[in-house]
Scaffold this motif. Structure first.
Motif, PDB file in Angstrom:
ATOM      1  N   GLN A 221       0.810  -1.214   0.000  1.00 19.13           N
ATOM      2  CA  GLN A 221       0.000   0.000   0.000  1.00 19.13           C
ATOM      3  C   GLN A 221       0.846   1.268   0.000  1.00 19.13           C
ATOM      4  N   GLU A 222       2.141   1.144   0.318  1.00 18.04           N
ATOM      5  CA  GLU A 222       3.042   2.302   0.293  1.00 18.04           C
ATOM      6  C   GLU A 222       3.310   2.808  -1.119  1.00 18.04           C
ATOM      7  N   VAL A 223       3.172   1.926  -2.107  1.00 15.75           N
ATOM      8  CA  VAL A 223       3.473   2.274  -3.495  1.00 15.75           C
ATOM      9  C   VAL A 223       2.204   2.830  -4.148  1.00 15.75           C
ATOM     10  N   PRO A 224       2.219   4.098  -4.586  1.00 17.48           N
ATOM     11  CA  PRO A 224       0.997   4.724  -5.117  1.00 17.48           C
ATOM     12  C   PRO A 224       0.293   3.930  -6.203  1.00 17.48           C
ATOM     13  N   VAL A 225       1.030   3.300  -7.107  1.00 21.18           N
ATOM     14  CA  VAL A 225       0.400   2.585  -8.214  1.00 21.18           C
ATOM     15  C   VAL A 225      -0.418   1.397  -7.725  1.00 21.18           C
ATOM     16  N   SER A 226      -0.107   0.866  -6.540  1.00 23.19           N
ATOM     17  CA  SER A 226      -0.844  -0.289  -6.025  1.00 23.19           C
ATOM     18  C   SER A 226      -2.271   0.071  -5.642  1.00 23.19           C
ATOM     19  N   HIS A 227      -2.569   1.372  -5.555  1.00 25.35           N
ATOM     20  CA  HIS A 227      -3.913   1.822  -5.185  1.00 25.35           C
ATOM     21  C   HIS A 227      -4.892   1.734  -6.344  1.00 25.35           C
ATOM     22  N   MET A 228      -4.392   1.441  -7.537  1.00 26.63           N
ATOM     23  CA  MET A 228      -5.289   1.385  -8.695  1.00 26.63           C
ATOM     24  C   MET A 228      -4.835   0.300  -9.663  1.00 26.63           C
TER      25      MET A 228
ATOM     26  N   VAL B 210       4.357  -4.779  -8.610  1.00 30.82           N
ATOM     27  CA  VAL B 210       4.772  -3.872  -7.530  1.00 30.82           C
ATOM     28  C   VAL B 210       5.681  -4.606  -6.555  1.00 30.82           C
ATOM     29  N   ALA B 211       5.278  -5.807  -6.123  1.00 32.72           N
ATOM     30  CA  ALA B 211       6.089  -6.578  -5.167  1.00 32.72           C
ATOM     31  C   ALA B 211       7.473  -6.873  -5.736  1.00 32.72           C
TER      32      ALA B 211
END
Length: 194
Positions: free
Chosen positions: A66-73, A82-83
């Motif tokens: 959840q720290e990575v902005p792109v993971s929010h969408m 992302v991982a």
């Protein structure tokens, strides 16, 4: 060959940059709705993975993704990327730390970890490429090799009765690879309905 790895690493960074730009250009109300959905996706993914393994750390998984902005969408495949990207960044930083430590201490353990992390960074770049091509079996095998490498690095210090200066970093790279590996397994199964 090394030039190809550098070019591919640049491509991966550019790929993440594009997702970040898309995130910034999305209207705020759409972002809020997407974040709710994505936090549910992140939570569900991390919970499912932690239920399947005694070494998987739910909290680490959730906070890292959840720290990575792109993971929010994104989708489950996106969370896998992302991982892997975060694992690659962590492994690269750890290699840099090891090389910094080697300037003052040329212990056999540090030299071994230097080789392990150099190979690990190259392997993670290859894994991202395989993952993007949908070759989850290859990507999973290579990510598993990186996880084994972090354990080997840590065990080297234990075997020599030395205090490891890399315990937290080894744990972080191991857990990030475990997140990516679990997502690959989920993508190859009907374990989750996304």
């Amino acid at each position: 060959m090394r030039h190809w790895h550098v070019s591919f690493l640049s491509f991966c960074c550019f790929f993440m940059f594009l997702f970040f730009i898309l995130f910034l250009l999305t209207p705020y109300d759409e972002i809020s709705a997407t974040r709710t959905w994505s936090f549910d996706l992140i939570n569900k993914t991390c919970k499912t993975c932690s239920d399947k393994s005694i070494v998987f750390d739910y909290t680490f998984c959730f906070l890292s993704l959840q720290e990575v902005p792109v993971s929010h969408m994104t989708t489950l495949q996106g969370l896998g990327i992302v991982a892997m990207e975060v694992a690659l960044q962590d492994a690269t930083r750890t290699l840099s730390v090891v090389r910094g430590l080697l300037r003052n201490d040329s212990s056999a353990c540090l030299r071994d970890c230097d080789l392990i992390y150099f190979d690990g960074v190259v392997t993670l770049v290859d894994s991202v490429g395989a993952f993007l091509e949908g070759r989850y079996g290859d990507a999973g095998a290579w990510v598993t090799a990186v996880m084994d490498g972090t354990s080997t690095c840590e065990e080297g210090f234990r075997d020599m009765d030395e205090v490891s200066p890399l315990t937290e970093r080894n744990y972080s790279v191991f857990q990030l690879c475990d997140v990516a590996l679990c997502i690959m397994k989920l993508l190859n199964s009907d374990a989750l309905s996304f």
